[in-house]
Design a protein around this motif. Structure first.
Motif, mmCIF file in Angstrom:
data_model
loop_
_atom_site.group_PDB
_atom_site.id
_atom_site.type_symbol
_atom_site.label_atom_id
_atom_site.label_comp_id
_atom_site.label_asym_id
_atom_site.label_seq_id
_atom_site.Cartn_x
_atom_site.Cartn_y
_atom_site.Cartn_z
ATOM 1 N N GLN A 94 96.865 -135.118 77.808
ATOM 2 C CA GLN A 94 97.077 -133.770 77.285
ATOM 3 C C GLN A 94 95.766 -133.167 76.797
ATOM 4 O OE1 GLN A 94 100.125 -132.058 77.360
ATOM 5 N NE2 GLN A 94 98.796 -130.336 76.864
ATOM 6 N N SER A 95 94.894 -134.006 76.231
ATOM 7 C CA SER A 95 93.622 -133.481 75.721
ATOM 8 C C SER A 95 92.759 -132.911 76.838
ATOM 9 C CB SER A 95 92.855 -134.576 74.973
ATOM 10 O OG SER A 95 92.522 -135.645 75.844
ATOM 11 N N TYR A 96 92.862 -133.482 78.037
ATOM 12 C CA TYR A 96 92.149 -132.925 79.185
ATOM 13 C C TYR A 96 92.642 -131.510 79.460
ATOM 14 C CZ TYR A 96 91.275 -131.965 84.151
ATOM 15 O OH TYR A 96 90.940 -131.369 85.333
ATOM 16 N N TYR A 97 93.962 -131.346 79.509
ATOM 17 C CA TYR A 97 94.514 -130.025 79.792
ATOM 18 C C TYR A 97 94.212 -129.036 78.669
ATOM 19 C CZ TYR A 97 97.083 -132.305 83.557
ATOM 20 O OH TYR A 97 97.418 -132.998 84.690
ATOM 21 N N ASP A 98 94.109 -129.533 77.447
ATOM 22 C CA ASP A 98 93.837 -128.658 76.311
ATOM 23 C C ASP A 98 92.363 -128.266 76.202
ATOM 24 O OD1 ASP A 98 96.499 -128.839 75.628
ATOM 25 O OD2 ASP A 98 96.195 -130.342 74.049
ATOM 26 N N SER A 99 91.506 -128.851 77.034
ATOM 27 C CA SER A 99 90.064 -128.621 76.906
ATOM 28 C C SER A 99 89.625 -127.246 77.401
ATOM 29 C CB SER A 99 89.286 -129.705 77.662
ATOM 30 O OG SER A 99 89.513 -129.608 79.068
ATOM 31 N N GLY A 100 90.492 -126.531 78.094
ATOM 32 C CA GLY A 100 90.156 -125.181 78.545
ATOM 33 C C GLY A 100 91.417 -124.357 78.695
ATOM 34 N N SER A 101 91.375 -123.090 78.243
ATOM 35 C CA SER A 101 92.579 -122.260 78.286
ATOM 36 C C SER A 101 93.004 -121.937 79.710
ATOM 37 C CB SER A 101 92.343 -120.955 77.516
ATOM 38 O OG SER A 101 91.289 -120.215 78.107
ATOM 39 N N TRP A 102 92.084 -122.043 80.665
ATOM 40 C CA TRP A 102 92.396 -121.769 82.065
ATOM 41 C C TRP A 102 93.071 -122.950 82.748
ATOM 42 C CZ3 TRP A 102 90.066 -124.666 86.017
ATOM 43 C CH2 TRP A 102 89.077 -125.568 85.578
ATOM 44 N N ARG A 103 92.881 -124.155 82.199
ATOM 45 C CA ARG A 103 93.376 -125.355 82.877
ATOM 46 C C ARG A 103 94.901 -125.382 82.956
ATOM 47 N NH1 ARG A 103 89.691 -129.108 84.171
ATOM 48 N NH2 ARG A 103 87.795 -129.365 82.930
ATOM 49 N N ALA A 104 95.388 -125.885 84.094
ATOM 50 C CA ALA A 104 96.820 -126.149 84.290
ATOM 51 C C ALA A 104 97.677 -124.925 84.015
ATOM 52 C CB ALA A 104 97.259 -127.329 83.436
ATOM 53 N N THR A 105 97.153 -123.737 84.359
ATOM 54 C CA THR A 105 97.910 -122.496 84.244
ATOM 55 C C THR A 105 97.912 -121.806 85.609
ATOM 56 O OG1 THR A 105 95.962 -121.173 83.627
ATOM 57 C CG2 THR A 105 97.225 -122.187 81.831
ATOM 58 N N TRP A 106 98.957 -121.026 85.859
ATOM 59 C CA TRP A 106 99.046 -120.321 87.139
ATOM 60 C C TRP A 106 98.007 -119.217 87.230
ATOM 61 C CZ3 TRP A 106 101.309 -122.894 90.651
ATOM 62 C CH2 TRP A 106 102.392 -123.732 90.353
ATOM 63 N N ALA A 107 97.740 -118.531 86.128
ATOM 64 C CA ALA A 107 96.777 -117.435 86.164
ATOM 65 C C ALA A 107 95.343 -117.934 86.169
ATOM 66 C CB ALA A 107 96.999 -116.505 84.974
ATOM 67 N N GLY A 108 95.093 -119.022 85.485
ATOM 68 C CA GLY A 108 93.716 -119.495 85.368
ATOM 69 C C GLY A 108 93.280 -120.430 86.467
ATOM 70 N N GLU A 109 94.190 -121.323 86.906
ATOM 71 C CA GLU A 109 93.817 -122.345 87.872
ATOM 72 C C GLU A 109 94.589 -122.243 89.186
ATOM 73 O OE1 GLU A 109 92.540 -127.030 87.660
ATOM 74 O OE2 GLU A 109 93.952 -126.257 86.173
ATOM 75 N N GLY A 110 95.759 -121.645 89.138
ATOM 76 C CA GLY A 110 96.524 -121.437 90.359
ATOM 77 C C GLY A 110 97.339 -122.626 90.802
ATOM 78 N N GLY A 111 97.463 -123.634 89.962
ATOM 79 C CA GLY A 111 98.226 -124.820 90.308
ATOM 80 C C GLY A 111 97.740 -126.008 89.521
ATOM 81 N N GLY A 112 98.254 -127.180 89.880
ATOM 82 C CA GLY A 112 97.923 -128.389 89.146
ATOM 83 C C GLY A 112 97.329 -129.453 90.026
ATOM 84 N N VAL A 113 98.011 -130.591 90.137
ATOM 85 C CA VAL A 113 97.451 -131.735 90.831
ATOM 86 C C VAL A 113 97.175 -131.433 92.303
ATOM 87 C CG1 VAL A 113 99.729 -132.732 91.362
ATOM 88 C CG2 VAL A 113 97.726 -134.224 91.217
ATOM 89 N N LEU A 114 97.943 -130.571 92.925
ATOM 90 C CA LEU A 114 97.739 -130.275 94.347
ATOM 91 C C LEU A 114 96.492 -129.436 94.583
ATOM 92 C CD1 LEU A 114 101.404 -129.503 95.469
ATOM 93 C CD2 LEU A 114 100.073 -131.575 95.949
ATOM 94 N N ILE A 115 96.176 -128.532 93.660
ATOM 95 C CA ILE A 115 95.048 -127.626 93.860
ATOM 96 C C ILE A 115 93.782 -128.136 93.184
ATOM 97 C CG2 ILE A 115 95.278 -126.133 91.823
ATOM 98 C CD1 ILE A 115 94.828 -124.863 95.406
ATOM 99 N N ASN A 116 93.930 -129.012 92.197
ATOM 100 C CA ASN A 116 92.773 -129.484 91.440
ATOM 101 C C ASN A 116 92.326 -130.867 91.885
ATOM 102 O OD1 ASN A 116 91.028 -130.577 89.407
ATOM 103 N ND2 ASN A 116 91.758 -129.044 87.977
#
Length: 392
Positions: free
Chosen positions: A163-185
């Motif tokens: 969870q701390s990895y995902y919390d390290s940036g407001s863009w992470r693991a969000t549809w608007a900021g990153e556009g997806g999760g494990v498949l896109i990252n």
């Protein structure tokens, strides 16, 4: 031209890594001449690292128009890869983009079309294509050693993220900021290798994506997908960021045996005769084809691009610009793995099979629905330079 002057856009983890080996002249025929980032602290870092030998820009368009670069390496958030690649191509510059090619195939298809018309060298940082294991797998399949492919299984669950990895940036693991999760990252490399090494693209996919499983995030972090191919073969792809310990095992079964890649090793169970031939001629009831277990060496003749992977792709891109060398990872190939990941998400969203190529307008519509609900503070907008902190 005897040297390619390179500009780096985005000085997060990946961008700063590229600057170091370029500045240290570890890629023949390449010179780091410019960097670009909107964050003052990243530009201050660049000044400290490179002094005034490398030009610094806080505006991407200014760098493109400066005359200081012949090509750019794009390391910004996923949504901006196509937009920034297109801007560079229209300025007559060569482009190398970090993975993924983008977030949705409709945008990437536009980028590919502009690249084809530009006449410039366009590559993508699929550095795992330099890995001798997967290069050897591709060679064995293409040469017919494995026979026609019947089944693939890839369990790739060693992308553990807390969870701390995902919390390290407001863009992470969000549809608007990153556009997806494990498949896109995390998984663009595996989704690329899945089709590149086998030479097969699925004809349809049924996937089950879990969003925020065991984590407080918006996007998918646990996926099980089933693929079917034109030749009758099937495939299973399983990935997760919350398995501990995780697994990375690729198994490809063909008419002449089975290849397994796991723990950095390749094993080939080779049939003495093809399964088709054995089945046609064997009359003994119970029984199966004789097979030999072979530990495959992956080093002989398979390391021409194995130069630290990222450096290998960059060197290949520079060689393509200077010498016309064929690209190991053409930028246009980025749409293939992205098509697979888009299909997996779309299958989950509509709770049904998805045929490939996908309905790109429908995927875009569903993506926008998720973006509108996104909690990211960084919304998708016009091209701009963001410090991502890397995509890994």
């Amino acid at each position: 031209m005897d040297k390619v002057r390179i500009g780096i856009v985005g000085l997060g983890n990946m961008g700063s890594m590229h600057t170091r080996y370029l500045f240290q002249n570890e890629v023949a025929g390449a010179e780091l001449t410019a960097v670009c980032d909107k964050q003052p602290d990243r530009l201050a870092w660049a000044k400290e690292e490179f002094g005034d030998r490398v030009a610094r820009f806080d505006d991407y368009n200014e760098m493109l128009a400066s005359g200081a670069v012949d090509g750019v390496i794009v390391n910004t958030p996923h949504y901006f890869h196509p937009e920034q690649a297109i801007l560079a191509m229209r300025q007559g510059l060569h482009v190398l983009i970090e993975k993924p090619a983008g977030v949705y195939t409709k945008q990437v298809r536009e980028m590919n079309g502009i690249s084809a018309a530009s006449g410039k060298v366009f590559g993508i940082m699929y550095n795992q294509r330099t890995n001798p294991l997967y290069a050897k797998l591709k060679d064995l399949i293409a040469s017919g050693e494995l026979g026609e492919i019947r089944r693939t299984n890839w369990i790739i669950t060693d992308w553990y993220r807390s969870q701390s990895y995902y919390d390290s940036g407001s863009w992470r693991a969000t549809w608007a900021g990153e556009g997806g999760g494990v498949l896109i990252n995390q998984n663009p490399h595996q989704l690329d290798l899945w089709q590149w090494a086998t030479g097969l693209m699925p004809k349809r996919i049924r996937a089950f994506c879990s969003f925020g499983k065991h984590r407080n995030i918006e996007v998918e972090n646990d996926v099980t997908a089933y693929a079917e191919y034109e030749n009758g073969a099937s495939g299973v792809f399983i990935t997760s960021t919350c398995d501990a310990p995780g697994t990375n095992r690729l198994e490809v079964t063909g008419d002449r045996g089975k290849i397994v890649i796991e723990d950095g090793n390749m094993t080939f169970w080779r049939l003495r005769v093809s399964e088709t031939e054995f089945n046609r001629t064997y009359k003994g009831g119970f029984g199966q084809p004789e097979n030999w277990k072979i530990d495959i060496s992956v080093n002989d003749g398979m390391t021409q691009f194995d130069m630290g992977q990222h450096k290998g792709i960059t060197q290949n891109w520079v060689n393509a610009i200077l010498k016309g060398t064929a690209l190991l990872a053409p930028g246009e190939d980025g749409i293939k793995g992205l098509m697979i990941s888009n299909a997996m998400l779309l299958s989950t969203w509509i709770d049904d099979w998805v045929n490939l190529p996908i309905d790109e307008d429908l995927f875009y519509e569903k993506l926008q629905e998720n973006i509108r609900r996104s909690t990211s503070k960084k919304k998708v907008g016009l091209p701009q330079i963001l410090d991502t902190g890397g995509t890994y």
